[in-house]
Design a protein around this motif. Structure first.
Motif, PDB file in Angstrom:
ATOM      1  N   SER A  83     -61.232  41.593  13.246  1.00 18.68           N
ATOM      2  CA  SER A  83     -62.508  40.985  13.641  1.00 18.68           C
ATOM      3  C   SER A  83     -62.839  41.360  15.081  1.00 18.68           C
ATOM      4  O   SER A  83     -62.006  41.843  15.844  1.00 18.68           O
ATOM      5  CB  SER A  83     -62.429  39.461  13.505  1.00 18.68           C
ATOM      6  N   SER A  84     -64.116  41.117  15.437  1.00 19.62           N
ATOM      7  CA  SER A  84     -64.534  41.377  16.804  1.00 19.62           C
ATOM      8  C   SER A  84     -63.773  40.500  17.784  1.00 19.62           C
ATOM      9  O   SER A  84     -63.455  40.924  18.904  1.00 19.62           O
ATOM     10  CB  SER A  84     -66.040  41.133  16.960  1.00 19.62           C
ATOM     11  N   ALA A  85     -63.448  39.281  17.372  1.00 18.83           N
ATOM     12  CA  ALA A  85     -62.689  38.381  18.236  1.00 18.83           C
ATOM     13  C   ALA A  85     -61.311  38.964  18.548  1.00 18.83           C
ATOM     14  O   ALA A  85     -60.829  38.896  19.677  1.00 18.83           O
ATOM     15  CB  ALA A  85     -62.553  37.012  17.581  1.00 18.83           C
ATOM     16  N   GLU A  86     -60.665  39.556  17.548  1.00 18.25           N
ATOM     17  CA  GLU A  86     -59.356  40.167  17.779  1.00 18.25           C
ATOM     18  C   GLU A  86     -59.488  41.369  18.713  1.00 18.25           C
ATOM     19  O   GLU A  86     -58.643  41.585  19.597  1.00 18.25           O
ATOM     20  CB  GLU A  86     -58.717  40.608  16.464  1.00 18.25           C
ATOM     21  N   GLU A  87     -60.559  42.169  18.541  1.00 10.62           N
ATOM     22  CA  GLU A  87     -60.779  43.319  19.421  1.00 10.62           C
ATOM     23  C   GLU A  87     -60.916  42.891  20.867  1.00 10.62           C
ATOM     24  O   GLU A  87     -60.500  43.617  21.776  1.00 10.62           O
ATOM     25  CB  GLU A  87     -62.041  44.070  18.984  1.00 10.62           C
ATOM     26  N   LYS A  88     -61.487  41.704  21.091  1.00 11.56           N
ATOM     27  CA  LYS A  88     -61.672  41.198  22.452  1.00 11.56           C
ATOM     28  C   LYS A  88     -60.475  40.381  22.929  1.00 11.56           C
ATOM     29  O   LYS A  88     -60.530  39.703  23.945  1.00 11.56           O
ATOM     30  CB  LYS A  88     -62.939  40.337  22.530  1.00 11.56           C
ATOM     31  N   ARG A  89     -59.387  40.429  22.179  1.00 10.34           N
ATOM     32  CA  ARG A  89     -58.118  39.787  22.542  1.00 10.34           C
ATOM     33  C   ARG A  89     -58.198  38.269  22.587  1.00 10.34           C
ATOM     34  O   ARG A  89     -57.500  37.614  23.356  1.00 10.34           O
ATOM     35  CB  ARG A  89     -57.605  40.332  23.874  1.00 10.34           C
ATOM     36  N   VAL A  90     -59.106  37.708  21.785  1.00  9.53           N
ATOM     37  CA  VAL A  90     -59.068  36.268  21.563  1.00  9.53           C
ATOM     38  C   VAL A  90     -57.856  35.979  20.694  1.00  9.53           C
ATOM     39  O   VAL A  90     -57.585  36.694  19.725  1.00  9.53           O
ATOM     40  CB  VAL A  90     -60.355  35.773  20.881  1.00  9.53           C
ATOM     41  N   GLN A  91     -57.113  34.926  21.001  1.00  5.24           N
ATOM     42  CA  GLN A  91     -55.895  34.644  20.248  1.00  5.24           C
ATOM     43  C   GLN A  91     -55.754  33.154  19.983  1.00  5.24           C
ATOM     44  O   GLN A  91     -56.383  32.327  20.645  1.00  5.24           O
ATOM     45  CB  GLN A  91     -54.673  35.164  20.999  1.00  5.24           C
ATOM     46  N   ASP A  94     -81.824  37.124  17.579  1.00  6.71           N
ATOM     47  CA  ASP A  94     -81.394  38.517  17.395  1.00  6.71           C
ATOM     48  C   ASP A  94     -80.433  38.987  18.493  1.00  6.71           C
ATOM     49  O   ASP A  94     -80.428  40.151  18.883  1.00  6.71           O
ATOM     50  CB  ASP A  94     -82.600  39.469  17.342  1.00  6.71           C
ATOM     51  N   ARG A  95     -79.613  38.062  19.002  1.00  2.28           N
ATOM     52  CA  ARG A  95     -78.594  38.453  19.968  1.00  2.28           C
ATOM     53  C   ARG A  95     -77.466  39.185  19.254  1.00  2.28           C
ATOM     54  O   ARG A  95     -77.048  38.781  18.158  1.00  2.28           O
ATOM     55  CB  ARG A  95     -78.046  37.230  20.698  1.00  2.28           C
ATOM     56  N   LYS A  96     -76.982  40.255  19.883  1.00  2.00           N
ATOM     57  CA  LYS A  96     -75.940  41.060  19.257  1.00  2.00           C
ATOM     58  C   LYS A  96     -74.539  40.505  19.483  1.00  2.00           C
ATOM     59  O   LYS A  96     -73.609  40.866  18.776  1.00  2.00           O
ATOM     60  CB  LYS A  96     -76.010  42.487  19.781  1.00  2.00           C
ATOM     61  N   SER A  97     -74.392  39.664  20.497  1.00  2.00           N
ATOM     62  CA  SER A  97     -73.064  39.104  20.785  1.00  2.00           C
ATOM     63  C   SER A  97     -73.205  37.692  21.317  1.00  2.00           C
ATOM     64  O   SER A  97     -74.253  37.309  21.856  1.00  2.00           O
ATOM     65  CB  SER A  97     -72.302  39.984  21.778  1.00  2.00           C
ATOM     66  N   ALA A  98     -72.136  36.940  21.150  1.00  2.00           N
ATOM     67  CA  ALA A  98     -72.078  35.570  21.652  1.00  2.00           C
ATOM     68  C   ALA A  98     -71.120  35.539  22.830  1.00  2.00           C
ATOM     69  O   ALA A  98     -69.977  35.985  22.723  1.00  2.00           O
ATOM     70  CB  ALA A  98     -71.603  34.613  20.559  1.00  2.00           C
ATOM     71  N   LEU A  99     -71.571  35.011  23.973  1.00  2.00           N
ATOM     72  CA  LEU A  99     -70.727  34.933  25.160  1.00  2.00           C
ATOM     73  C   LEU A  99     -69.917  33.648  25.106  1.00  2.00           C
ATOM     74  O   LEU A  99     -70.457  32.549  25.197  1.00  2.00           O
ATOM     75  CB  LEU A  99     -71.586  34.973  26.423  1.00  2.00           C
ATOM     76  N   LEU A 100     -68.605  33.809  24.956  1.00  2.00           N
ATOM     77  CA  LEU A 100     -67.707  32.660  24.887  1.00  2.00           C
ATOM     78  C   LEU A 100     -67.024  32.462  26.236  1.00  2.00           C
ATOM     79  O   LEU A 100     -66.556  33.428  26.850  1.00  2.00           O
ATOM     80  CB  LEU A 100     -66.635  32.872  23.823  1.00  2.00           C
ATOM     81  N   LEU A 101     -66.962  31.221  26.683  1.00  2.00           N
ATOM     82  CA  LEU A 101     -66.143  30.859  27.839  1.00  2.00           C
ATOM     83  C   LEU A 101     -64.848  30.278  27.290  1.00  2.00           C
ATOM     84  O   LEU A 101     -64.847  29.210  26.682  1.00  2.00           O
ATOM     85  CB  LEU A 101     -66.858  29.858  28.740  1.00  2.00           C
ATOM     86  N   LEU A 102     -63.753  31.018  27.513  1.00  2.00           N
ATOM     87  CA  LEU A 102     -62.458  30.634  26.955  1.00  2.00           C
ATOM     88  C   LEU A 102     -61.539  30.124  28.052  1.00  2.00           C
ATOM     89  O   LEU A 102     -61.590  30.598  29.195  1.00  2.00           O
ATOM     90  CB  LEU A 102     -61.791  31.824  26.257  1.00  2.00           C
TER      91      LEU A 102
END
Length: 494
Positions: A432-440, A470-478
């Motif tokens: 998933s995109s989350a895994e690509e961004k190193r969300v764990q 129509d946003r292509k990504s969601a900005l998460l504050l982790l």
């Protein structure tokens, strides 16, 4: 027989005839374009004038090196056993013998009357003795007035009987790529050596510290050149040679110098206080990538994204918030994240500074009174009460993540501090995109698109809203378990 004449004579006659026709027609003759300059033909006068102000720095340091030679394994009763036992026992008795280590570098005199000399911090770091060797063969012991590891600068002082030849700083900001420069230093201990080259690039970040802003040059710089000056064609110091990139240890035409505009402020503070006194804003920042810019509705990736605000710091007192993008600082634009630390450090402590930030799509102006940067200025967590235990935590799946409400049991399982609030990432789908961004698993989502979330349903609601726009990504504050924050753009999948 046909008349014959040299080709050059024919060309001259032809050119003269064309010129006569042009003049007769009343047209101006355009002179030929001047030949492009190929750099200085020679620099002996400049080098002769500057050589005496450049010095060699020799240092000595006492170190204790323990010899650690393993005892060979020999069969019991072997005729070699007695020999090895005697030899290695003697080695171990003498293992902690102190020895003197010497090194060489370069430097230059900036105040001949007071005996002030500039060099690199790494040239004199840890030295017990520092000696300055001058071009005329004389030597003087030197005192270290101050040093700064972050910019790799040090200021020395000697006591001369008569004023020393010195040099002055020029303005590195007016340098252009392609300008000719000259380096003088002590490569491989050979003494005053002059090399020339050009400015290959500016504003280089080589990941050596928080204030990287190097001049890159192809003027030959080798071991021993560290701390030496880089001159412009007027004989002004516009850089201090400090690093090279080389697989062999010798020059391959990639050298780096600290710009004079960066060095002068540090040198003045080291002379005056023996230490640096830098401005402090009290934020943790990260780069604004193209994905983050898109998720925030920005036209281009610029500025510095505030990932965290230090409790009790200047930014917190002024009202800066995580998620703000700092666009301008003290009247200057912030092109990239790495530009901001240098701007803040160079600003006077206690100054009221105007900071323009982008907050939820709107530019906001904040006035901040800068504090002083101390080594102990670290981000601190803000203590709050823990959440109440829930028997059946709410769960949901979105953006390739399985989410859960944050309960006391899950806090203990993932070692999450009590002051961390948000939605727990319980699982991340492979690929998933989350895994690509190193969300764990164990990360906590604090905000989505700069809106606080406290339940999986809040996250799903915010993602659905982004899809409508129509946003292509969601900005998460982790947040991790210790409460350290970071922004991560995760692709919104249809």
């Amino acid at each position: 027989m046909a008349n014959s004449f040299p080709a050059a004579s024919f060309l001259q006659r032809f050119t003269a005839a064309v010129a006569a026709c042009v003049i007769a027609a009343g047209l101006a003759v355009v002179p030929p374009a001047p030949a492009l300059a190929h750099g200085p033909d020679s620099v002996p006068d400049l080098a002769e004038r500057l050589l005496d102000a450049v010095v060699n720095i020799s240092t000595a340091q006492t170190v204790t090196a323990r010899r650690s030679v393993p005892l060979p394994q020999v069969p019991e009763g072997s005729p070699f056993q007695e020999f090895f036992d005697e030899f290695f026992n003697r080695e171990n008795q003498n293992g902690d013998q102190p020895r003197r280590v010497q090194s060489l570098g370069s430097g230059f005199v900036i105040d001949g009357t007071k005996g002030i000399i500039v060099t690199n911090n790494h040239v004199i770091e840890g030295a017990d003795e520092v000696t300055v060797n001058f071009n005329d063969g004389s030597k003087l012991p030197a005192e270290v007035l101050g040093s700064d590891s972050k910019t790799d600068l040090a200021v020395l002082k000697v006591e001369p009987d008569t004023p020393l030849p010195d040099v002055s700083f020029g303005d590195s900001e007016v340098l252009r790529v392609g300008d000719w420069v000259m380096a003088i230093g002590n490569p491989f201990g050979l003494g005053g050596t002059v090399t020339t080259g050009i400015v290959s690039a500016r504003n280089r970040d080589i990941n050596s510290g928080p204030y990287d802003n190097y001049i890159q040059t192809d003027a030959s710089i080798n071991r021993g050149n560290s701390g030496g000056p880089l001159f412009n064609q007027d004989g002004e110091v516009i850089g201090i040679n400090t690093a090279i990139i080389s697989p062999s240890g010798g020059s391959i035409g990639i050298g780096f110098a600290i710009p004079s505009q960066t060095a002068m402020r540090v040198i003045d503070q080291l002379r005056q206080f023996g230490e640096t006194r830098r401005g402090w804003l009290g934020v943790r920042i990260q780069e604004v990538t193209d994905e983050i810019a898109e998720s925030l509705g920005m036209k281009s990736a610029e500025g510095a994204l505030v990932a965290g605000v230090t409790e009790g710091g200047p930014a917190a007192a002024a009202g800066l918030e995580p998620g703000d993008v700092i666009l301008r600082f003290d009247g200057r634009s912030v092109p990239e994240m790495r530009d901001l630390p240098r701007m803040v450090a160079d600003t006077t402590i206690g100054k009221q500074v105007e900071v323009i930030v982008l907050r939820k799509g709107t530019e906001v102006t904040v006035m901040v009174e800068l504090g002083r940067l101390e080594e102990a200025n670290l981000d601190e967590a803000v203590g709050t009460e823990g959440e109440k235990k829930q028997a059946e935590p709410e769960r949901d799946t979105v953006l390739g993540m399985e989410l859960s409400e944050l309960t006391d049991e899950l806090r203990k399982e993932h070692n999450i501090n009590e002051d961390v609030k948000g939605v727990l990432v319980a699982k991340v789908e492979p690929g998933s995109s989350a895994e690509e961004k190193r969300v764990q698993a164990g990360d906590v989502i604090v905000e989505v698109a700069q809106e606080p979330v406290s339940s999986p349903a809040d996250v799903v609601k915010q993602v659905d809203r982004l899809k409508q726009y129509d946003r292509k990504s969601a900005l998460l504050l982790l947040a991790n378990g210790r409460g350290e924050l970071r922004f991560v753009p995760v692709r919104v999948e249809e």
